[in-house]
Design an enzyme around this catalytic site. Structure first.
Site: not given
Ligand code: ZN
Length: 527
Positions: A290-291, A294, A320
């Site tokens: 997820h990170e 980003h 997101e």
């Protein structure tokens, strides 16, 4: 720089400037002055981000009070520099120049984005922002101590004040269509209640029956994820995975924090954090992907944007969309694990040797009715967000009092997810957002991100049908290049609405997301 000069020196001769040359020279010098001022502010903000990163990773606990003071000082300096009337003057003088350039030129875009940020910052008096910040700090303290005992009465007066300040904030932007729009603009510029409310309503209508259908069937068994997995090996494996999808450890690093996040200090220094639990294999794995999603967005910004306001991501929703695209559409896909599961089994042979790829795939995609948003699966997740979005709108509209919030919260959980929180800690006191932010504008980005991730991914696969096969082979280049080309390189140049339109050829819609969910979960369930 002396932009008042009337002559220029050209091959050793001093020649007077013609009026047109004078204007051009003046304008370009003014643009130069603006960029110098803005880049100083960007540097101060990068220094703040570094102090924040250090606070969350390595700072000794007793460093906290000096650190808060240092951060407050830097924030004040950057705010003063940014709201300096000289910046307003330069932006005003550059209006004609901006209009003479193509909309998507870097120069016009920088002036446009700077004007938007400046207008927002300049409209809200510094004294109000200071009051809001102080209140947010007090409110957070109250929430942190009351949450343990689920004592809503203790936070009620703070929330009432937050609601009052949120409404006051909106009044600095007269002419809004809906009172929550100025609050939404802070993180999702251009998204309005008139766009969002129908999206959430349609989504709820689609998702409630899907969740109903899935949860009435045999639930997936995810016990394979809850065994004893050595933390160091988990971290080593996640490092391999994020590197493989394109995260560059020469331009970033991964550390451990309580709440994972991404931060950047320049286009070439974009860091991520993760958390790791022995008995929750999915935590480190998916929070890292997820990170990293980003981070890929910011690492993919055009190098020309370094140190300017065009660097970074457009909005919380678009940001997101990138973390969720990598985490869910890629990271929780079957193809992805066709490639990585044998390697994961190799690392944890004792724990996973007897678990098939199919069992593992089902485990990481288990769907269930739950109370906690951050732990929710991708099918129910948006229902959690929709509940919060509707409740915060009802509060700013004056239709729901803070006092009645817990009851309204529980009623919506019963209606949408079929479960009721046992206490307010699992209910209206669950998320920190309203207790450190505003009421209004705090949650829409999560769902916008999920919707956009599906819409972007669908377009990428339409353009390059080989993407899913490449993923099975552990090759992410085609997808990553497409994202860089269409989204990442543009940084903050386009608004979210413009970007979705440009990239996918259609306005934002729930359809690609609903198609994705039906297709993926249709494999196991009748949906
Ligand atoms: Zn995120």
């Amino acid at each position: 720089m002396n932009y008042e000069r009337r002559t220029i020196t050209f091959v050793g001769k001093t020649i007077p400037l013609t009026p047109i040359m004078q204007t051009l020279d003046k304008t370009q010098t003014k643009f130069g002055q603006l960029t110098v001022r803005l880049s100083e502010i960007t540097d101060i903000e990068s220094a703040s981000s570094l102090l924040h990163w250090d606070q969350a990773t390595y700072m000794p606990i007793k460093g906290a009070s000096a650190r808060s003071r240092q951060l407050a000082t830097l924030k004040q300096i950057s705010h003063e520099k940014f709201t300096d009337p000289k910046i307003g003057e330069l932006l005003e003088d550059l209006r004609g120049y901006e209009q003479s350039l193509p909309y998507d030129s870097n120069t016009a875009s920088l002036i446009r984005v700077a004007r938007r940020d400046y207008d927002r910052a300049a409209r809200v008096p510094a004294a109000f922002m200071a009051k809001l910040c102080r209140h947010q700090a007090d409110s957070y303290e109250a929430w942190a101590s009351a949450k343990a005992t689920n004592n809503f009465a203790a936070v009620e007066p703070y929330l009432e004040k937050t609601l009052e300040l949120s409404r006051q904030y909106a009044e600095f932007f007269p002419g809004y269509e809906h009172i929550a729009d100025p609050l939404i603009d802070r993180s999702d510029y251009g998204m309005k209640v008139s766009i969002l409310r129908p999206l959430f309503a349609q989504l709820r209508q689609e998702l409630v029956p899907i969740v109903e259908a899935i949860t009435s069937q045999t639930p997936a068994d995810d016990s394979c994820l809850h065994q004893d997995f050595a933390e160091a090996q988990q971290l080593e494996f996640t490092r391999t995975v994020v590197e493989r999808i394109g995260y560059d450890f020469q331009r970033g690093r991964q550390d451990i924090t309580l709440h994972p996040f991404m931060t950047n200090f320049s286009i070439d220094d974009v860091r991520i954090t993760t958390r790791v639990y022995k008995d929750h294999l999915d935590q480190a794995l998916f929070s890292s992907i997820h990170e990293a999603g980003h981070a890929l967005y910011e690492l993919g910004n055009s190098a020309e944007f370094e140190g300017t306001l065009l660097a970074g991501g457009i909005s919380s929703g678009v940001h997101e969309s990138q973390s969720r695209l990598w985490e869910n559409l890629v990271g929780r896909s079957r193809g992805f694990w066709e490639c990585f599961y044998p390697q994961l089994q190799g690392v944890f042979l004792r724990q996973l040797g007897h678990v098939t790829t199919d069992q593992f795939y089902r485990a990481i995609n288990k769907v269930g009715r739950s109370l906690v948003r951050t732990d929710a699966d991708e099918v129910t997740y948006n229902l959690h967000v929709a509940i919060r979005f509707d409740l915060e709108l009802a509060m700013v509209e004056g239709k729901l009092s803070v006092h009645d919030l817990p009851e309204a919260w529980n009623d919506r959980y019963k209606a949408d997810l079929g479960i009721v929180p046992a206490n307010n800690g699992e209910g209206a006191m669950q998320d920190v957002h309203w207790y450190v932010g505003t009421i209004g504008g705090m949650f829409q980005g999560y769902t916008l991100g999920n919707l956009m991730s599906a819409q972007f991914y669908e377009t990428a696969v339409k353009t390059h049908p080989e993407i899913p096969v490449e993923i099975e082979q552990g090759n992410f280049t085609v997808l990553h290049d497409w994202l860089k080309q269409n989204i990442y390189q543009h940084g903050r140049k386009y608004t979210a609405v413009e970007l979705v339109d440009r990239v996918t050829g259609s306005p934002l819609s729930i359809d690609p997301f609903v198609r994705y969910i039906r297709h993926k979960y249709g494999e196991f369930y009748v949906v």
